[in-house]
Design a protein around this motif. Structure first.
Motif, PDB file in Angstrom:
ATOM      1  N   PHE A 196       8.080  21.122  -7.749  1.00 40.70           N
ATOM      2  CA  PHE A 196       8.752  21.653  -6.569  1.00 40.70           C
ATOM      3  C   PHE A 196       9.943  22.493  -7.011  1.00 40.70           C
ATOM      4  O   PHE A 196      10.846  21.997  -7.690  1.00 40.70           O
ATOM      5  CB  PHE A 196       9.215  20.506  -5.666  1.00 40.70           C
ATOM      6  CG  PHE A 196      10.017  20.951  -4.473  1.00 40.70           C
ATOM      7  CD1 PHE A 196       9.395  21.467  -3.348  1.00 40.70           C
ATOM      8  CD2 PHE A 196      11.406  20.845  -4.470  1.00 40.70           C
ATOM      9  CE1 PHE A 196      10.140  21.877  -2.244  1.00 40.70           C
ATOM     10  CE2 PHE A 196      12.160  21.246  -3.382  1.00 40.70           C
ATOM     11  CZ  PHE A 196      11.518  21.768  -2.263  1.00 40.70           C
ATOM     12  N   VAL A 197       9.942  23.753  -6.624  1.00 37.38           N
ATOM     13  CA  VAL A 197      11.018  24.659  -6.993  1.00 37.38           C
ATOM     14  C   VAL A 197      11.718  25.151  -5.733  1.00 37.38           C
ATOM     15  O   VAL A 197      11.082  25.725  -4.845  1.00 37.38           O
ATOM     16  CB  VAL A 197      10.484  25.878  -7.793  1.00 37.38           C
ATOM     17  CG1 VAL A 197      11.622  26.857  -8.087  1.00 37.38           C
ATOM     18  CG2 VAL A 197       9.819  25.415  -9.081  1.00 37.38           C
ATOM     19  N   ASP A 198      13.012  24.880  -5.649  1.00 39.43           N
ATOM     20  CA  ASP A 198      13.834  25.405  -4.571  1.00 39.43           C
ATOM     21  C   ASP A 198      14.465  26.700  -5.081  1.00 39.43           C
ATOM     22  O   ASP A 198      15.310  26.689  -5.979  1.00 39.43           O
ATOM     23  CB  ASP A 198      14.919  24.394  -4.185  1.00 39.43           C
ATOM     24  CG  ASP A 198      15.648  24.766  -2.895  1.00 39.43           C
ATOM     25  OD1 ASP A 198      15.930  25.969  -2.712  1.00 39.43           O
ATOM     26  OD2 ASP A 198      15.934  23.865  -2.091  1.00 39.43           O
ATOM     27  N   LYS A 199      14.038  27.808  -4.513  1.00 41.99           N
ATOM     28  CA  LYS A 199      14.463  29.110  -5.014  1.00 41.99           C
ATOM     29  C   LYS A 199      15.927  29.406  -4.733  1.00 41.99           C
ATOM     30  O   LYS A 199      16.554  30.208  -5.436  1.00 41.99           O
ATOM     31  CB  LYS A 199      13.591  30.215  -4.396  1.00 41.99           C
ATOM     32  CG  LYS A 199      12.121  30.125  -4.782  1.00 41.99           C
ATOM     33  CD  LYS A 199      11.325  31.245  -4.123  1.00 41.99           C
ATOM     34  CE  LYS A 199       9.852  31.179  -4.499  1.00 41.99           C
ATOM     35  NZ  LYS A 199       9.077  32.268  -3.864  1.00 41.99           N
ATOM     36  N   LYS A 200      16.488  28.770  -3.716  1.00 41.73           N
ATOM     37  CA  LYS A 200      17.867  29.048  -3.335  1.00 41.73           C
ATOM     38  C   LYS A 200      18.847  27.991  -3.837  1.00 41.73           C
ATOM     39  O   LYS A 200      20.029  28.278  -4.029  1.00 41.73           O
ATOM     40  CB  LYS A 200      17.964  29.176  -1.816  1.00 41.73           C
ATOM     41  CG  LYS A 200      17.151  30.359  -1.273  1.00 41.73           C
ATOM     42  CD  LYS A 200      17.370  30.555   0.216  1.00 41.73           C
ATOM     43  CE  LYS A 200      16.612  31.785   0.719  1.00 41.73           C
ATOM     44  NZ  LYS A 200      16.836  32.024   2.172  1.00 41.73           N
ATOM     45  N   LYS A 201      18.358  26.770  -4.016  1.00 38.82           N
ATOM     46  CA  LYS A 201      19.210  25.696  -4.508  1.00 38.82           C
ATOM     47  C   LYS A 201      18.469  24.986  -5.638  1.00 38.82           C
ATOM     48  O   LYS A 201      17.738  24.026  -5.410  1.00 38.82           O
ATOM     49  CB  LYS A 201      19.564  24.715  -3.389  1.00 38.82           C
ATOM     50  CG  LYS A 201      20.409  25.323  -2.281  1.00 38.82           C
ATOM     51  CD  LYS A 201      20.755  24.287  -1.223  1.00 38.82           C
ATOM     52  CE  LYS A 201      21.610  24.885  -0.116  1.00 38.82           C
ATOM     53  NZ  LYS A 201      21.950  23.882   0.926  1.00 38.82           N
ATOM     54  N   SER A 202      18.677  25.459  -6.847  1.00 39.73           N
ATOM     55  CA  SER A 202      17.928  24.939  -7.989  1.00 39.73           C
ATOM     56  C   SER A 202      18.166  23.445  -8.212  1.00 39.73           C
ATOM     57  O   SER A 202      17.319  22.755  -8.789  1.00 39.73           O
ATOM     58  CB  SER A 202      18.286  25.711  -9.257  1.00 39.73           C
ATOM     59  OG  SER A 202      19.675  25.600  -9.534  1.00 39.73           O
ATOM     60  N   LYS A 203      19.314  22.943  -7.747  1.00 38.62           N
ATOM     61  CA  LYS A 203      19.604  21.521  -7.933  1.00 38.62           C
ATOM     62  C   LYS A 203      18.618  20.637  -7.187  1.00 38.62           C
ATOM     63  O   LYS A 203      18.496  19.441  -7.484  1.00 38.62           O
ATOM     64  CB  LYS A 203      21.027  21.204  -7.488  1.00 38.62           C
ATOM     65  CG  LYS A 203      21.267  21.380  -5.993  1.00 38.62           C
ATOM     66  CD  LYS A 203      22.702  21.022  -5.609  1.00 38.62           C
ATOM     67  CE  LYS A 203      22.937  21.166  -4.107  1.00 38.62           C
ATOM     68  NZ  LYS A 203      24.330  20.811  -3.728  1.00 38.62           N
ATOM     69  N   ASN A 204      17.909  21.188  -6.206  1.00 39.87           N
ATOM     70  CA  ASN A 204      16.925  20.413  -5.446  1.00 39.87           C
ATOM     71  C   ASN A 204      15.550  20.422  -6.098  1.00 39.87           C
ATOM     72  O   ASN A 204      14.651  19.694  -5.665  1.00 39.87           O
ATOM     73  CB  ASN A 204      16.806  20.962  -4.029  1.00 39.87           C
ATOM     74  CG  ASN A 204      18.080  20.760  -3.228  1.00 39.87           C
ATOM     75  OD1 ASN A 204      18.834  19.820  -3.454  1.00 39.87           O
ATOM     76  ND2 ASN A 204      18.334  21.658  -2.272  1.00 39.87           N
ATOM     77  N   SER A 205      15.365  21.241  -7.111  1.00 40.93           N
ATOM     78  CA  SER A 205      14.052  21.329  -7.770  1.00 40.93           C
ATOM     79  C   SER A 205      13.737  20.021  -8.483  1.00 40.93           C
ATOM     80  O   SER A 205      14.638  19.311  -8.956  1.00 40.93           O
ATOM     81  CB  SER A 205      14.041  22.488  -8.764  1.00 40.93           C
ATOM     82  OG  SER A 205      14.247  23.721  -8.106  1.00 40.93           O
ATOM     83  N   MET A 206      12.459  19.701  -8.559  1.00 38.98           N
ATOM     84  CA  MET A 206      12.051  18.444  -9.159  1.00 38.98           C
ATOM     85  C   MET A 206      10.576  18.499  -9.532  1.00 38.98           C
ATOM     86  O   MET A 206       9.839  19.391  -9.091  1.00 38.98           O
ATOM     87  CB  MET A 206      12.264  17.290  -8.178  1.00 38.98           C
ATOM     88  CG  MET A 206      11.465  17.433  -6.885  1.00 38.98           C
ATOM     89  SD  MET A 206      11.701  16.065  -5.739  1.00 38.98           S
ATOM     90  CE  MET A 206      10.944  14.756  -6.664  1.00 38.98           C
ATOM     91  N   THR A 207      10.148  17.558 -10.342  1.00 44.06           N
ATOM     92  CA  THR A 207       8.726  17.416 -10.667  1.00 44.06           C
ATOM     93  C   THR A 207       8.313  15.967 -10.474  1.00 44.06           C
ATOM     94  O   THR A 207       9.138  15.049 -10.568  1.00 44.06           O
ATOM     95  CB  THR A 207       8.423  17.835 -12.116  1.00 44.06           C
ATOM     96  OG1 THR A 207       9.119  16.958 -13.019  1.00 44.06           O
ATOM     97  CG2 THR A 207       8.826  19.281 -12.373  1.00 44.06           C
ATOM     98  N   MET A 208       7.039  15.776 -10.192  1.00 43.59           N
ATOM     99  CA  MET A 208       6.449  14.444 -10.139  1.00 43.59           C
ATOM    100  C   MET A 208       5.203  14.449 -11.015  1.00 43.59           C
ATOM    101  O   MET A 208       4.328  15.299 -10.843  1.00 43.59           O
ATOM    102  CB  MET A 208       6.084  14.054  -8.704  1.00 43.59           C
ATOM    103  CG  MET A 208       7.250  13.644  -7.849  1.00 43.59           C
ATOM    104  SD  MET A 208       6.688  12.985  -6.249  1.00 43.59           S
ATOM    105  CE  MET A 208       8.248  12.456  -5.550  1.00 43.59           C
ATOM    106  N   ASP A 209       5.135  13.503 -11.931  1.00 47.36           N
ATOM    107  CA  ASP A 209       3.986  13.397 -12.830  1.00 47.36           C
ATOM    108  C   ASP A 209       3.410  11.998 -12.755  1.00 47.36           C
ATOM    109  O   ASP A 209       4.155  11.005 -12.831  1.00 47.36           O
ATOM    110  CB  ASP A 209       4.404  13.682 -14.275  1.00 47.36           C
ATOM    111  CG  ASP A 209       4.856  15.114 -14.487  1.00 47.36           C
ATOM    112  OD1 ASP A 209       3.985  15.990 -14.607  1.00 47.36           O
ATOM    113  OD2 ASP A 209       6.079  15.353 -14.536  1.00 47.36           O
ATOM    114  N   CYS A 210       2.094  11.919 -12.608  1.00 46.72           N
ATOM    115  CA  CYS A 210       1.444  10.616 -12.684  1.00 46.72           C
ATOM    116  C   CYS A 210       1.489  10.158 -14.139  1.00 46.72           C
ATOM    117  O   CYS A 210       1.025  10.861 -15.041  1.00 46.72           O
ATOM    118  CB  CYS A 210      -0.006  10.706 -12.202  1.00 46.72           C
ATOM    119  SG  CYS A 210      -0.891   9.127 -12.325  1.00 46.72           S
TER     120      CYS A 210
END
Length: 234
Positions: A196-210
């Motif tokens: 998940f990439v938040d283009k305007k607020k990079s601090k909200n970006s995250m990943t989820m991996d099984c």
């Protein structure tokens, strides 16, 4: 936001919200089954700027409930907690062990709270290259608008899914979405990776991996848990 059947993202965050927000609608009169049995554990590693967190879910084939182990979220606490969300009964049950007592706290659940009513019309939705994750062949999809970019990989080569719990309905699907994709994952399907990439607020970006999908014979003996009042004699 794209449909939960593909990303699993919306209900994961909603589930965390329920856990953190507390309980307001008690459901003490709802009778739980004597036990909740589970076949598989499904572990997702959430990687965020503020740190990593492993979410452990317990699933059972064809069941309208799933479990959630709060151990990684309650480190340092003397209280053991395990949550079960049962959409068939419309209840969330928190099983706790505290001060030598086994307690269950039940809360009314409205499945409509998890409906994704947001307008997805401004998202584009495309199928991307597949890849293998943890030995599972996964199809890739990408959803994007001016604010967000979500890339996720899903496999149907699994015996369990969240779809029996939350259903597989989609509303206001984004441009480029093919309804046949949903049919394919209607019975079985798990997200193996989400970026998940938040283009305007990079601090909200995250990943989820099984990071784990393993068989288990774990069960919760619901009949062994009493109410808070009965446990402490109030």
């Amino acid at each position: 936001m794209t449909s939960k059947i593909f990303t699993n993202f919306g209900f994961l965050l909603a589930f965390l919200f329920i856990f953190q927000a507390g309980y307001s609608q008690k459901a003490s009169k709802i009778e739980l089954p004597s036990t909740y049995d589970f076949d598989y554990t499904y572990k997702l590693k959430m990687t965020h700027k503020k740190g990593d967190l492993v979410l452990t879910y317990f699933l059972k084939k064809d069941a309208q409930y799933f479990g959630f182990d709060t151990a990684d979220m309650t480190k340092g606490s003397d209280t053991k907690m395990f949550m079960v969300m049962d959409t068939n009964l419309g209840v969330t049950a928190m099983f706790m062990e505290m001060m030598g007592k086994k307690i269950v706290q039940k809360t009314k659940l409205k499945t409509s709270d998890f409906d994704d009513d947001s307008d997805n019309s401004n998202y584009t939705f495309t199928k991307i290259d597949s890849k293998t994750i943890m030995g599972y062949e996964c199809e890739g999809f990408m959803s994007e608008n001016d604010e967000h970019k979500i890339t996720f990989y899903i496999t149907d080569d699994v015996p369990v899914s969240f779809n029996q719990v939350f259903g597989a309905n989609a509303k206001q699907m984004p441009k480029g979405f093919n309804p046949d994709w949903m049919k394919k994952y209607a019975e079985n399907g798990l997200m193996m990776q989400m970026i998940f990439v938040d283009k305007k607020k990079s601090k909200n970006s995250m990943t989820m991996d099984c990071v784990g999908l393993d068989k288990t014979d774990f069960s919760i003996n619901a009949s062994a848990y009493g109410s808070m009042m009965s446990a402490f004699g109030n």
